[in-house]
Scaffold this motif. Structure first.
Motif, PDB file in Angstrom:
ATOM      1  N   MET A 229      -9.635 -17.376  77.054  1.00 38.27           N
ATOM      2  CA  MET A 229     -11.158 -17.632  77.544  1.00 38.27           C
ATOM      3  C   MET A 229     -11.186 -19.036  78.123  1.00 38.27           C
ATOM      4  O   MET A 229     -12.731 -19.547  79.245  1.00 38.27           O
ATOM      5  CB  MET A 229     -11.849 -17.559  77.256  1.00 38.27           C
ATOM      6  N   LEU A 230     -11.022 -20.620  77.622  1.00 38.61           N
ATOM      7  CA  LEU A 230     -10.979 -21.706  77.969  1.00 38.61           C
ATOM      8  C   LEU A 230     -10.954 -21.707  79.644  1.00 38.61           C
ATOM      9  O   LEU A 230     -11.241 -23.154  80.165  1.00 38.61           O
ATOM     10  CB  LEU A 230     -10.493 -22.842  77.223  1.00 38.61           C
ATOM     11  N   TRP A 231      -9.914 -21.262  80.256  1.00 34.54           N
ATOM     12  CA  TRP A 231      -9.400 -22.078  82.007  1.00 34.54           C
ATOM     13  C   TRP A 231     -10.847 -21.135  82.216  1.00 34.54           C
ATOM     14  O   TRP A 231     -10.894 -21.564  83.250  1.00 34.54           O
ATOM     15  CB  TRP A 231      -8.218 -21.114  82.170  1.00 34.54           C
ATOM     16  N   LEU A 232     -11.412 -20.114  82.401  1.00 34.57           N
ATOM     17  CA  LEU A 232     -12.385 -19.973  82.490  1.00 34.57           C
ATOM     18  C   LEU A 232     -13.336 -20.726  82.598  1.00 34.57           C
ATOM     19  O   LEU A 232     -14.080 -21.802  83.494  1.00 34.57           O
ATOM     20  CB  LEU A 232     -13.101 -18.639  81.979  1.00 34.57           C
ATOM     21  N   LEU A 233     -14.040 -21.631  80.943  1.00 32.31           N
ATOM     22  CA  LEU A 233     -14.788 -22.700  81.172  1.00 32.31           C
ATOM     23  C   LEU A 233     -14.265 -24.421  82.202  1.00 32.31           C
ATOM     24  O   LEU A 233     -15.045 -24.561  82.137  1.00 32.31           O
ATOM     25  CB  LEU A 233     -14.524 -23.319  79.586  1.00 32.31           C
ATOM     26  N   VAL A 234     -13.308 -24.323  81.870  1.00 36.49           N
ATOM     27  CA  VAL A 234     -12.400 -25.053  83.311  1.00 36.49           C
ATOM     28  C   VAL A 234     -12.727 -24.932  84.466  1.00 36.49           C
ATOM     29  O   VAL A 234     -12.794 -26.059  85.082  1.00 36.49           O
ATOM     30  CB  VAL A 234     -11.060 -25.751  82.949  1.00 36.49           C
TER      31      VAL A 234
ATOM     32  N   VAL B  43     -15.302 -23.194  85.568  1.00 34.06           N
ATOM     33  CA  VAL B  43     -17.089 -23.803  86.238  1.00 34.06           C
ATOM     34  C   VAL B  43     -17.266 -24.589  85.724  1.00 34.06           C
ATOM     35  O   VAL B  43     -18.327 -25.653  86.333  1.00 34.06           O
ATOM     36  CB  VAL B  43     -17.335 -22.258  84.396  1.00 34.06           C
ATOM     37  N   ALA B  44     -16.477 -25.874  84.693  1.00 37.65           N
ATOM     38  CA  ALA B  44     -16.944 -26.827  85.056  1.00 37.65           C
ATOM     39  C   ALA B  44     -16.577 -27.757  86.169  1.00 37.65           C
ATOM     40  O   ALA B  44     -16.715 -28.480  86.529  1.00 37.65           O
ATOM     41  CB  ALA B  44     -16.088 -27.588  83.785  1.00 37.65           C
TER      42      ALA B  44
ATOM     43  N   GLN C  93     -18.873 -27.982  89.064  1.00 37.68           N
ATOM     44  CA  GLN C  93     -20.109 -28.817  88.714  1.00 37.68           C
ATOM     45  C   GLN C  93     -19.826 -30.032  90.018  1.00 37.68           C
ATOM     46  O   GLN C  93     -18.680 -31.007  89.230  1.00 37.68           O
ATOM     47  CB  GLN C  93     -19.836 -29.307  87.019  1.00 37.68           C
TER      48      GLN C  93
END
Length: 147
Positions: free
Chosen positions: A113-118, A120-121, A124
């Motif tokens: 799920m870290l790729w989803l955070l990347v 989303v980041a 920004q």
């Protein structure tokens, strides 16, 4: 939906043989057939228009990097890739590539799920602006060193 544009070539039968005809000139598309059939004139050639700037510098013969607004705030600009530029940025690019592959592999295996955070980041605007500013500064250094 629109139709496809008409083709430049058509196939016709002449003397029990299929011949490709260039619709712009009305002549056979191959030179051998054009010479064979009634000594016809070869199809007229149109001048090639330059669609993009050359990827090679005229003065030095080195490759040229043309930047994009996607990652460079001062784009589009052309930076001559001298041997010093290639040595400096080649090492940096290899280092970053290796780091991204290793970190990406570990992250995918243990934290998918870290790729989803990347993702989303990267959406920004402040983070994207900071990355573009950092890349622009590095390209400015390279452009000054090349001059």
């Amino acid at each position: 939906m629109t139709d496809a544009p008409p083709t430049r070539y058509r196939v016709v039968e002449r003397g029990r043989r299929l011949v490709v005809i260039d619709t712009l000139t009305g002549q056979p598309a191959t030179r051998e057939l054009a010479a064979h059939e009634s000594k016809a004139v070869a199809p007229a050639t149109r001048p090639v228009e330059a669609s993009a700037p050359s990827a090679v510098d005229d003065r030095s013969g080195h490759a040229v990097l043309t930047t994009s607004r996607f990652y460079d705030l001062k784009a589009p600009r052309r930076i001559v890739m001298t041997p010093a530029f290639n040595e400096r940025f080649g090492k940096a690019a290899r280092g970053w590539l290796i780091a991204i592959v290793v970190i990406g592999t570990v992250a995918t295996l243990f934290f998918p799920m870290l790729w989803l955070l990347v993702a989303v980041a990267l959406i920004q605007p402040k983070l994207r602006g900071g990355l573009r500013s950092w890349i622009t500064a590095r390209l400015d250094e390279a452009d000054q060193a090349a001059s």
